[in-house]
Design a protein around this motif. Structure first.
Motif, PDB file in Angstrom:
ATOM      1  N   LEU A  63      -2.819  -3.122   2.540  1.00  0.00           N
ATOM      2  CA  LEU A  63      -3.661  -3.026   3.774  1.00  0.00           C
ATOM      3  C   LEU A  63      -4.316  -1.747   4.044  1.00  0.00           C
ATOM      4  CD1 LEU A  63      -4.213  -4.315   6.655  1.00  0.00           C
ATOM      5  CD2 LEU A  63      -2.194  -3.376   7.570  1.00  0.00           C
TER       6      LEU A  63
ATOM      7  N   ALA B   6      -6.946  -7.209  10.867  1.00  0.00           N
ATOM      8  CA  ALA B   6      -5.813  -6.348  10.143  1.00  0.00           C
ATOM      9  C   ALA B   6      -4.814  -6.065  11.226  1.00  0.00           C
ATOM     10  CB  ALA B   6      -6.708  -4.960  10.038  1.00  0.00           C
TER      11      ALA B   6
ATOM     12  N   LEU C  36      -8.026  -0.955   5.001  1.00  0.00           N
ATOM     13  CA  LEU C  36      -8.439  -0.343   5.823  1.00  0.00           C
ATOM     14  C   LEU C  36      -9.320   0.916   5.527  1.00  0.00           C
ATOM     15  CD1 LEU C  36      -5.261  -0.352   8.139  1.00  0.00           C
ATOM     16  CD2 LEU C  36      -7.587  -1.627   8.706  1.00  0.00           C
TER      17      LEU C  36
ATOM     18  N   GLU D 250     -12.886  -7.695  11.177  1.00  0.00           N
ATOM     19  CA  GLU D 250     -11.954  -7.701  10.073  1.00  0.00           C
ATOM     20  C   GLU D 250     -10.800  -6.536  10.462  1.00  0.00           C
ATOM     21  OE1 GLU D 250     -11.868  -8.649   6.937  1.00  0.00           O
ATOM     22  OE2 GLU D 250     -13.174 -10.082   7.975  1.00  0.00           O
TER      23      GLU D 250
END
Length: 447
Positions: A216, A196, A220, A192
């Motif tokens: 985002l 990202a 995160l 992931e």
């Protein structure tokens, strides 16, 4: 006029002027383009205040008419400054360069994070060229242009860092998922994180309209929370693996704060940067040494001490922190060239002085090379003192003089003498270096 008896129209104009004043710094520091939301917002505010000023009744009184005129002029000035900031030729230049970077990322990087081939040398060379060109965009000290250049450089350099970090560093992989159930979760999170990275690059470069920085950042942060919740049962290798992935996520989160950081810390104003101040201190001392040498009645007495101090200045420049800032890197590079050129000037002067002391028979071709070196020494002294641009008559004159010396060296026939060949080669290199230094001094580069 007594404030208690102030005319209502004057009071209203003062209120309007306060509102106009409240957005002045935003206008002065506006670094975007005319289609930005913030531009339209500021334009609306100022236009509204102009209408408000125009609606104030002067009742035919001269003092109120003058006050209204002054308020209108100040508001119109800010409107004009806002427009000039957004449409300044160098602001457009910055945007054009940024759009080249966008195309490069769209073509070379987005496919990479979608499972394409590796990052190419062509991309690395292209991005370096773009960064160098951005550092040379003139700002003339304008806050808006400084901020625009800084924001653009910061984004592009961040992309460069993200890609370089991804290419050269991998976490402690692979760990077998059989080792512990937590490993499978960490592996999933790492995948992931790789996705990202691609999203972040696209966001920084404005080539992704389907994602936002805020979303985002939440994603995160959620991944970090998931990793923190894992039970690794005291297994050191799994804990270290988790820590490395968390560090990678934190790095990506840091890049999301770049815009805010530039505005809040005034990082765009390199005149206040401590690394630039160190470079300027070195350059100030270098210029003092240069002036002492050029004005001295008996320069040879200063050669040794000057060279020793100049070598020390090179050492100080080597210690300057670049802070991953291409403008600071370019400033240091140019400062090193300045100091090294002065050292070269002293070396040539010393060689010419020694030659006088040990006059002997020499090959005519070798003598011709030394004559050119003597001329180059005099020209270099003038170049060291030069302070102008490429349109100056003195620049053109010095350029012609150096070209003549190169032609003179080209006409020298070594007649098979190896020593003469080597001397001529060194002299050509020196002449070319002086030409390059003259160009560097005249290109009006700024921080």
């Amino acid at each position: 006029m007594d404030m208690g008896n102030q005319h209502p129209s004057i009071s209203r104009l003062q209120e309007i002027q306060k509102e106009v004043k409240s957005v002045e710094q935003q206008v002065v520091g506006f670094s975007g383009l005319s289609d930005d939301k913030n531009y339209k917002k500021l334009e609306r505010i100022l236009t509204k205040q102009l209408f408000e000023i125009d609606s104030v009744d002067t009742e035919g009184k001269g003092d109120i008419q003058q006050a209204r005129k002054r308020a209108a002029q100040e508001t119109e000035r800010l409107l004009k400054e806002l427009e000039q900031n957004a449409n300044h030729p160098h602001r457009i230049e910055i945007q054009n360069i940024f759009e080249e970077a966008q195309s490069l990322v769209r073509e070379k990087i987005v496919p990479f994070y979608n499972g394409g081939n590796c990052v190419t040398d062509e991309f690395e060379e292209g991005i370096q060229d773009i960064i160098l060109r951005l550092t040379h965009v003139k700002t003339g000290g304008k806050i808006s242009l400084r901020k625009a250049r800084y924001h653009t450089l910061t984004k592009i350099c961040a992309v460069q860092e993200i890609i370089e970090d991804c290419m050269k560093k991998q976490p402690s992989l692979p760990l077998s998922e059989d080792a512990h159930p937590s490993v499978a979760k960490i592996n999933f999170v790492m995948c992931e994180v790789n996705k990202a990275r691609g999203v972040l690059i696209a966001l920084l470069m404005g080539v992704n309209n389907s994602e936002t920085c805020r979303h985002l950042s939440c994603v995160l942060s959620g991944l970090i929370a998931d990793l923190d919740a894992l039970d690794v049962c005291g297994r050191t290798e799994i804990r270290n693996y988790r820590r490395e992935v968390v560090e990678d996520i934190n790095k990506l989160l840091k890049y999301l704060d770049l815009e805010e950081e530039a505005d809040t810390t005034k990082a765009f104003d390199l005149r206040q940067n401590h690394s630039i101040l160190k470079i300027e201190k070195v350059l100030t001392r270098m210029r003092e040494i240069k002036n002492e040498l050029l004005q001295a009645q008996n320069p040879p007495e200063l050669y040794l001490s000057s060279k020793t101090e100049l070598q020390g200045l090179i050492g100080q420049l080597d210690e300057v922190s670049l802070e991953k800032n291409p403008c600071i890197r370019e400033a240091r590079r140019r400062a090193v060239i300045e100091v090294q050129t002065l050292i070269t000037y002293i070396d040539l002067k010393e060689a010419l002085e020694k030659r006088k002391l040990f006059a002997c028979e020499e090959h005519p071709s070798h003598k011709a090379v030394w004559n050119v070196l003597g001329n180059l020494s005099e020209i270099q002294g003038e170049v060291l003192s030069f302070d102008g641009n490429r349109t100056d008559k003195n620049y053109i004159r010095l350029e012609e003089l150096l070209t003549k010396q190169l032609l003179a060296l080209d006409a020298v026939d070594p007649q098979g003498e190896e020593k003469c060949k080597a001397a001529r080669k060194q002299a050509v290199k020196l002449a070319q270096n002086i030409l390059s230094y003259l160009d560097l001094k005249s290109d009006e580069w700024e921080y």
